[in-house]
Design an enzyme around this catalytic site. Structure first.
Site, mmCIF file in Angstrom:
data_model
loop_
_atom_site.group_PDB
_atom_site.id
_atom_site.type_symbol
_atom_site.label_atom_id
_atom_site.label_comp_id
_atom_site.label_asym_id
_atom_site.label_seq_id
_atom_site.Cartn_x
_atom_site.Cartn_y
_atom_site.Cartn_z
ATOM 1 N N HIS A 1 0.840 -1.173 0.000
ATOM 2 C CA HIS A 1 0.000 0.000 0.000
ATOM 3 C C HIS A 1 0.884 1.234 0.000
ATOM 4 O O HIS A 1 2.023 1.194 0.452
ATOM 5 C CB HIS A 1 -0.909 0.010 1.224
ATOM 6 C CG HIS A 1 -2.025 -0.970 1.104
ATOM 7 N ND1 HIS A 1 -3.082 -1.005 1.960
ATOM 8 C CD2 HIS A 1 -2.253 -1.949 0.209
ATOM 9 C CE1 HIS A 1 -3.916 -1.961 1.609
ATOM 10 N NE2 HIS A 1 -3.426 -2.558 0.549
ATOM 11 N N THR A 2 0.342 2.328 -0.503
ATOM 12 C CA THR A 2 1.125 3.554 -0.629
ATOM 13 C C THR A 2 1.706 3.953 0.713
ATOM 14 O O THR A 2 0.989 4.078 1.699
ATOM 15 C CB THR A 2 0.232 4.690 -1.130
ATOM 16 O OG1 THR A 2 -0.316 4.318 -2.381
ATOM 17 C CG2 THR A 2 1.045 5.957 -1.287
#
Lengths: 260, 256
Positions: B36-37
């Site tokens: 995930h970012t």
């Protein structure tokens, strides 16, 4: 339309290039009570003849609101109509949530047509047995669309469907070029009711019990009128003769009966 | 014990060793197939927007920073979506490119259907808010703040802001990042003093703000583009630069 060996499945073509199941589905619309829609300058209007299945039951609702800017009138299988109207409502709602504005009517009708088409091409499924008259307004003005069980859809100036609707179509054809200039909503409703009057079975009248009126327009949310609210519209056409005057080039007036 | 774990917390007495892959073992290294970012990599700095009675002006410099390195100096952070809207992106540039691609596809889809329906600026703003908020809910944000400048279906000027946590609003002047601290007060003061600002006044104001940002924001560049949506036109200028005067920098005080 007679039975033949090519009409059992919707996935079977006849040698004449027809799919009989789809045509049979379109017959279902003709079984339903009449309903019609007209588009004016700023409004679209729907009127419907409600049928009661017995003297004990209420008259079947024919007009279903979809969104503030659109609604439909149905002829045919009511339960199929519920499914399609539920789909249309979620499409409209999703569009409003995502884009913050009303879904344009052409896109709404296209999405219904695309959904209905799957029932005309997949083994084991059947077409929706209901014709929808969609009345709506968007950036490009008021609209009337007719969606057929074949999943075809047509943009119309005016349209009548259901039992004995041929007489209504005759009235509409006679006046179709006037409608786009009609600015007054009540005038448009009056036209619609006059056309509806020609669809009545023998010995019946338009009453507050069997007529439904709905309208939508620029700045006017989709509004349905039933029962006593319809009385004022019926009054406005009461004084006129029951049959429309024949146009100059025609002979004696159109009979109310139609092919069935 | 970690608060987050990618695998099931099975009771210890169940012996999974013989039956499932090593991935499920409690002592297996956590190997995320999909991350995930975590943080933005190549970033854009401030985007400014101002709305006048006749139209909207939006501006952004052409720098893609790689941390403190001014790495990509010819990056376009403004995008002309359609005849009625320009957007500007602050934050991670890769995520902004993704947004631009999605919007480009929307515009193509509308053209292909060919019924004359197009997305006006408020529609695009609303759509972006849905996309960004949805990503935020999945704990995988698009690390951007987007300014949406354009006109409504009725032709009224429109200016909106939407950021990586889904905060969204409209205002007469908007700015992202450093711009919200340095430029926004300048924009507001100018609008107060001159409520009937013309588009040319607005453009000049933008250049002034961008110059101050270049002085004060370490991640800014003196090369920028200005977009205008007004009176039927929707254009982004070629990159231009502001005149600067660094003479005051010769003898700073207070930084000893």
């Amino acid at each position: 339309m007679y039975r033949n060996q090519y009409d059992n499945d919707v996935t079977v073509w006849s040698p004449q290039g027809r799919i009989h199941q789809i045509e049979y589905a379109m017959e279902a619309v003709k079984q339903g009570a009449a309903t019609l829609g007209i588009k004016g300058k700023n409004h679209s209007v729907l009127v419907a003849l409600k049928r009661a299945s017995s003297d004990l039951s209420s008259h079947q609702k024919k007009i279903i609101p979809i969104d503030d800017h659109a609604g439909i009138s149905i002829a045919g299988l009511t339960s199929d109509a519920r499914i399609l109207s539920r789909f249309m409502r979620t499409e409209c709602l999703n569009h409003r949530y995502i884009y913050g504005n009303p879904l344009s009517i052409s896109r709404l009708v296209t999405s219904v047509g695309d959904k209905a088409q799957t029932g005309t091409q997949i083994m084991g499924r059947r077409p929706y047995g209901v014709g929808l008259l969609v009345a709506g307004v968007d950036e490009s003005g008021p609209h009337i669309y007719y969606i057929c069980p074949s999943s075809n859809f047509y943009e119309c100036k005016c349209m009548a469907i259901g039992a004995r609707s041929q007489s209504a179509r005759t009235y509409l054809e006679r006046h179709k070029d006037e409608f786009k200039n009609v600015e007054e909503l009540n005038d448009l409703v009056a036209h619609a009711l006059r056309a509806l009057r020609d669809c009545l079975p023998n010995d019946t009248e338009l009453t507050t019990k069997n007529v439904s009126v709905a309208y939508v327009g620029r700045g006017v949310d989709f509004t349905m009128k039933d029962d006593d609210d319809v009385a004022e519209y019926l009054k406005s056409i009461e004084e006129e003769k029951a049959s429309p005057a024949p146009a100059p080039e025609e002979g004696a007036g159109e009979s109310m009966e139609t092919t069935q | 014990m970690a608060l987050f774990s990618n695998h099931l917390h099975l009771p210890k007495n169940v012996d999974m060793k013989d039956r499932v892959a090593d991935f499920w073992r409690d002592d297996a290294p956590i190997a995320d197939p999909k991350k995930h970012t975590l943080r933005p990599i190549v970033t854009g700095t401030s985007v400014l927007g101002i709305k006048t009675k006749s139209g909207v002006v939006i501006a952004a410099d052409t720098l893609g920073s790689y941390g403190s390195l001014a790495r990509f100096r010819d990056v376009t952070r403004l995008m002309r979506v359609n005849d009625s809207t320009i957007i500007g992106g602050f934050g991670d540039y890769a995520d902004f490119q993704h947004i631009m691609k999605l919007l480009e596809q929307q515009t193509i889809d509308d053209k292909v259907i060919g019924d004359g329906v197009y997305r006006d600026a408020p529609s695009i703003h609303s759509w972006l808010r849905c996309v960004l908020y949805n990503r935020r809910n999945k704990m995988n944000p698009l690390w951007n703040t987007v300014i949406v400048a354009g006109s409504t279906y009725a032709g009224e000027p429109y200016l909106g802001y939407v950021d990586k946590i889904g905060v969204s609003f409209q205002d007469k002047s908007v700015a992202t990042g450093f711009g919200s601290y340095i430029a926004q007060p300048m924009l507001r003061k100018a609008m107060e003093e001159n409520p009937d600002m013309s588009i040319d006044d607005a453009k000049r104001l933008m250049v002034r703000c961008l110059r101050v940002l270049f002085y004060r924001d370490c991640r800014a560049l003196n090369r920028f583009q200005i977009g205008v949506v007004a009176e039927g036109q929707c254009t982004i200028s070629e990159p231009i630069s502001a005149e600067t005067d660094w003479s005051v920098g010769a003898n700073p005080s207070g930084y000893e």
